[in-house]
Design an enzyme around this catalytic site. Structure first.
Site, PDB file in Angstrom:
ATOM      1  CG  ASN A 147      -0.334  -0.096   2.510  1.00  0.00           C
ATOM      2  OD1 ASN A 147       0.696  -0.740   2.684  1.00  0.00           O
ATOM      3  ND2 ASN A 147      -0.930   0.543   3.512  1.00  0.00           N
ATOM      4  CB  CYS A 279      -1.800   1.007   8.579  1.00  0.00           C
ATOM      5  SG  CYS A 279      -1.042  -0.368   7.705  1.00  0.00           S
ATOM      6  CD  GLU A 457       8.211   0.779  10.954  1.00  0.00           C
ATOM      7  OE1 GLU A 457       7.317   1.383  10.331  1.00  0.00           O
ATOM      8  OE2 GLU A 457       8.780  -0.233  10.519  1.00  0.00           O
TER       9      GLU A 457
END
Length: 476
Positions: A147, A279, A457
């Site tokens: 994505n 997401c 992250e």
């Protein structure tokens, strides 16, 4: 295109290839090698061999290479963006933004590469003292989805390289082209052979070989929750550390005191950017009853104005879904909600016309009266369909927002600081935006709760996942 292993561009050892398809036309864009376990072995060995020299390189030297790599990527942005649109389907504007983010991420971690430091610790024994030193973990397996293939690659590769790790990257088998081109641009800055490698192929064929390899010291994965669970099991055999960024069903709460114009614009972007395949997309919208009718009209109007087209078309605002299977999944979720009593107030169909016949297009869709037990309420909706729920107050909104197995992102729109604080403290999510579009910033840690994964992250915190802390006691 080929794979990059040990500094060389190579085909798969068995000679097999994979077709890469254009989601807007169904045409073959290019082919890449279809790797197997033997190709994984070669890539991991190359990364392991390169690790000692790369780890020993002074931080300022790694920083110089990362800055140089950012410049190389910026030069290649037009080419990379075009490849991304052709293989993934998103609009060229969205692809350009994503390609530019790779360069920005490289620059951010280049600025941190020479600032990694440990601690001095005083001890009870006056004749001793302690130090905590940080060392790179070793070989990293980075596995990325389709994505946002460039963004999610950079989220892993950049901090890993800055920390002194070497990397074997496996892009999604349906979107390898832009990623491979970006990796080639990065390596052209002068990285030693074997520091940054790629292996292409299917997850079932090479994913297990990579995540279960005894010389892989860290796995960084973004993808579906079920796949993340499998990776955890494979990692357990070697006690390999993992960072997992998994699914999400992000709630957005719009209070009755919100700036509805700004909120409706943000929700439309948050739901329909990249055809809703994110997401962090807004996936459940909770409206205070006092503004619900007005806001539903606003968001439906914005959805209806979005121009759906081939991502290469000038003026396109939303491209196709990535695969036929993905479109069918979203259509099934919408049909389930409608079958349970939901009403479609925008979209809900495939756009008509010859330009849409061979691609996986779907209109931006908005639904009301969506049952709490419908698939749209209980599953992740990875496409351009937005369910709306009406609540009486913030307590009910937070309760319903938390009624999900996921906990990735969330947002609230209100002018009341007390409401904003309550939402920030009580919504079970790794990220909460207050009166802001859902954009994950390089400077702040990003990661989920519950079945949305663990580990961070972005930000300084991302480096921690690629560093070991070792305690040292010294006696005079």
């Amino acid at each position: 295109m080929k794979m990059q292993i040990g500094g060389d561009l190579v085909a798969a050892k068995a000679g097999a290839t994979l077709d890469v398809m254009n989601p807007a036309t169904g045409e073959v864009v290019d082919q890449v090698p279809k790797g197997a376990a033997s190709d994984v072995e070669a890539a991991v060995e190359a990364a392991a061999e390169a690790f000692p020299e790369w780890a020993a390189l002074p931080g300022h030297k790694r920083a110089q290479l990362l800055f140089a790599a950012a410049a190389k990527v910026r030069e290649a942005v037009p080419e990379i963006a075009k490849l991304l649109t052709l293989e993934q389907g998103k609009t060229l504007r969205e692809s350009t933004i994503e390609a530019e983010r790779v360069a920005a991420n490289l620059e951010y971690y280049a600025g941190l590469a020479d600032k990694i430091r440990g601690d001095y610790v005083t001890l009870a024994d006056p004749g001793t003292f302690g130090m905590v030193i940080k060392r790179p973990v070793g070989v990293v397996a980075a596995i990325t989805p389709w994505n946002f293939p460039l963004t999610l690659m950079a989220n892993k590769v950049c901090p890993a390289l800055a920390a002194g790790c070497t990397v074997v990257l496996k892009p999604a088998s349906t979107t390898p082209l832009a990623t491979q081109r970006a990796i080639e641009a990065i390596n052209s800055a002068g990285f030693p052979p074997g520091v940054l490698n790629t292996v292409h192929g299917t997850g079932g064929e090479i994913g297990d070989a990579l995540t279960g390899h005894p010389k892989v010291n860290k796995i960084a994965f973004t993808g579906q929750t079920e796949t993340g669970k499998r990776i955890m099991k494979l990692a357990a055999d070697n006690v390999t550390r993992v960072t997992l960024e998994l699914g999400g069903s992000d709630p957005c709460i719009v209070c009755d005191d919100a700036d509805l114009e700004k909120a409706s614009r943000a929700v439309a972007i948050g739901r329909f950017f990249n055809a809703g395949q994110a997401c962090l997309a807004v996936k459940r919208l909770y409206l205070f009853s006092g503004i619900a009718e007005q806001f539903m009209k606003m968001i439906a109007g914005r959805a209806q104005k979005l121009r759906v087209a081939n991502g290469m078309t000038e003026g396109a605002m939303m491209g196709p879904l990535h695969t036929e299977k993905q479109r069918a999944e979203v259509e099934a979720q919408v049909a389930d909600a409608v079958g349970r009593g939901a009403k479609v107030i925008a979209g809900g169909k495939r756009p008509e016309g010859p330009e849409f016949d061979k691609g996986w297009f779907l209109q931006p869709t908005v639904l009301t009266d969506v049952p709490e037990d419908s698939r749209m309420a209980t599953e992740e909706v990875f496409g351009p369909a937005l369910p709306i729920f009406i609540v009486k107050d913030l307590d009910e909104a937070i309760e319903k927002a938390n009624g999900s197995v996921y906990g990735l992102g969330s947002s609230i729109w209100t002018r009341d600081l007390a409401k904003a604080r309550r939402a920030a403290e009580h919504i079970e999510a790794g990220y909460t935006w207050v009166n802001a579009i859902q954009v994950a910033h390089d400077e702040m840690p990003f990661g989920g709760l519950k079945q949305s994964g663990f580990g961070k992250e972005h930000g300084l915190e991302a480096l921690d996942g690629y560093l070991e802390k070792k305690s040292v006691v010294l006696s005079a």
